[in-house]
Write an enzyme that holds these catalytic residues in place. Structure first.
Site, PDB file in Angstrom:
ATOM      1  N   ASN A   9       0.839  -1.342   0.116  1.00 50.89           N
ATOM      2  CA  ASN A   9      -0.001   0.038   0.017  1.00 50.89           C
ATOM      3  C   ASN A   9       0.872   1.124   0.037  1.00 50.89           C
ATOM      4  OD1 ASN A   9      -1.710   2.145   0.392  1.00 50.89           O
ATOM      5  ND2 ASN A   9      -2.419   1.334   2.604  1.00 50.89           N
ATOM      6  N   LYS A  11       0.151   4.209  -0.542  1.00 48.72           N
ATOM      7  CA  LYS A  11      -0.657   5.315   0.073  1.00 48.72           C
ATOM      8  C   LYS A  11      -0.241   6.642  -1.011  1.00 48.72           C
ATOM      9  CE  LYS A  11      -0.313   3.513   4.456  1.00 48.72           C
ATOM     10  NZ  LYS A  11      -0.415   3.757   6.160  1.00 48.72           N
ATOM     11  N   HIS A  95      -9.776   1.541   4.085  1.00 43.25           N
ATOM     12  CA  HIS A  95      -8.502   1.786   4.849  1.00 43.25           C
ATOM     13  C   HIS A  95      -8.938   2.794   6.093  1.00 43.25           C
ATOM     14  CE1 HIS A  95      -4.579   2.865   6.033  1.00 43.25           C
ATOM     15  NE2 HIS A  95      -4.046   1.642   5.474  1.00 43.25           N
ATOM     16  N   GLU A  97      -7.335   4.988   7.066  1.00 36.26           N
ATOM     17  CA  GLU A  97      -7.113   6.508   6.828  1.00 36.26           C
ATOM     18  C   GLU A  97      -8.151   7.125   6.390  1.00 36.26           C
ATOM     19  OE1 GLU A  97      -3.078   5.904   5.284  1.00 36.26           O
ATOM     20  OE2 GLU A  97      -2.118   5.307   6.852  1.00 36.26           O
ATOM     21  N   GLU A 167      -6.217  -4.805  10.072  1.00 37.72           N
ATOM     22  CA  GLU A 167      -5.151  -3.439  10.351  1.00 37.72           C
ATOM     23  C   GLU A 167      -5.779  -2.829  11.838  1.00 37.72           C
ATOM     24  OE1 GLU A 167      -2.734  -2.603   6.688  1.00 37.72           O
ATOM     25  OE2 GLU A 167      -4.403  -1.069   6.812  1.00 37.72           O
ATOM     26  N   GLY A 173       1.807   2.322  10.822  1.00 39.16           N
ATOM     27  CA  GLY A 173       2.663   3.477  10.791  1.00 39.16           C
ATOM     28  C   GLY A 173       3.284   4.042  11.922  1.00 39.16           C
ATOM     29  N   SER A 213       2.600  -2.046  10.409  1.00 40.74           N
ATOM     30  CA  SER A 213       4.285  -1.942  10.562  1.00 40.74           C
ATOM     31  C   SER A 213       4.713  -3.300  10.153  1.00 40.74           C
ATOM     32  CB  SER A 213       4.427  -1.688  12.054  1.00 40.74           C
ATOM     33  OG  SER A 213       3.811  -0.244  12.568  1.00 40.74           O
TER      34      SER A 213
HETATM   35  P1  PGA Z   1       2.235   0.308   7.672  1.00 47.64           P
HETATM   36  O1  PGA Z   1       0.892   0.570   6.807  1.00 47.64           O
HETATM   37  O2  PGA Z   1       3.022  -1.010   7.048  1.00 47.64           O
HETATM   38  O3  PGA Z   1       3.256   1.657   7.155  1.00 47.64           O
HETATM   39  O4  PGA Z   1       1.908   0.436   9.099  1.00 47.64           O
HETATM   40  C1  PGA Z   1      -0.061  -0.281   6.643  1.00 47.64           C
HETATM   41  C2  PGA Z   1      -1.250   0.249   5.999  1.00 47.64           C
HETATM   42  O5  PGA Z   1      -1.549   1.223   6.243  1.00 47.64           O
HETATM   43  O6  PGA Z   1      -1.649  -0.379   5.191  1.00 47.64           O
END
Ligand code: PGA
Length: 255
Positions: A9, A11, A95, A97, A167, A173, A213
């Protein structure tokens, strides 16, 4: 047997030129034996460039969002029809976000999931609790609500084809991860929710990833868990070498 799926992903990172360079760098090394599905979920602007290149490579492409309508007066939106016309196969939906920063609610996620299937796209539906919800013991309640609502109205075959990404919001993140055992339990719970809404056969087939992460150093511990069918990877998917290391470790696990 469920085929593991590792999805990057990206982003809001990478111009189309950067995306092109990434794909060239991982060339030839990506899970060529087809034991694992590798998906790059790139920004819309990069998908057009990548769609030509991906045709000759063992990678699939995914978008990170889409609208539920096929076309119309929706300034700034992209439809499933547009994505499938480009040869895109996957789309991340719901997601955290998007839920937190762009006000996406469960009913919108459901409409998008139904629209994705209408256009032959495989949705990667994200579900997960916040730290507050976890501390208040509400994880299962949240996972049940988000999962049930996201898959409402799908046929059994569609649920078998889709991907769910568990998630935990607090792990995205942040460098913090769920322990592999906790992630396995939470994913097992999501599978039971699917079994209750459909049946055990459907639940046994739907692929459920862990995300939050994930990096080359910890991917093996998640992949080793029986309920976890791969990972949705943000930060660690941005550099070709890190993504390749991650794939190499993941490929040792097939279920
Ligand atoms: P990350 O993000 O691996 O940077 O924690 C995962 C995601 O948002 O899908």
């Amino acid at each position: 047997m469920r085929k593991p799926i590792i999805a990057a992903n990206w982003k809001m990172y990478k111009t189309h030129d950067e995306a092109k360079a990434f794909l060239q760098e991982i060339d030839g090394l990506v899970a060529a034996d087809g034991e694992i599905d590798t998906v790059l979920c790139a920004p819309f602007t990069a998908l057009c460039t990548l769609s030509e290149m991906a045709k000759e490579r063992p990678v699939s492409l995914g978008a990170q969002n889409m609208h539920w309508e096929d076309e119309g007066a929706f300034t700034g939106e992209i439809s499933g029809q547009m994505l499938s016309a480009l040869g895109i196969q996957y789309v991340i939906l719901g997601h955290s976000e998007r839920r937190q920063m762009f006000g996406e609610m469960d009913d919108m996620v459901n409409k998008k999931v139904l629209a994705a299937f209408r256009h032959g796209l495989t949705p990667i539906v994200c579900v997960g609790e916040t730290i507050k919800q976890r501390e208040q013991g509400e994880t299962q309640k949240i996972l049940k609500k988000q999962t049930e609502r996201a898959i409402e109205g799908l046929s059994s075959d569609q649920v078998k084809q889709m991907v769910i990404a568990y998630e935990p919001v607090w792990a995205i993140g942040t460098g913090k991860t769920s322990s592999p055992e906790d992630a396995n339990d939470d994913i097992g719970f999501i599978r039971r929710v699917v079994a209750d809404q459909y049946d055990q056969v459907v639940a046994n087939e739907v692929r459920i990833q862990y995300g939050g992460s994930v990096k080359p150093e910890n991917i093996a511990s998640f992949m080793a868990q029986p309920e976890i069918d791969g990972a949705l990877v943000g930060g660690a998917s941005l550099k070709p070498e890190s993504f390749l290391q991650l794939l190499e470790k993941a490929i040792q696990y097939t279920k």
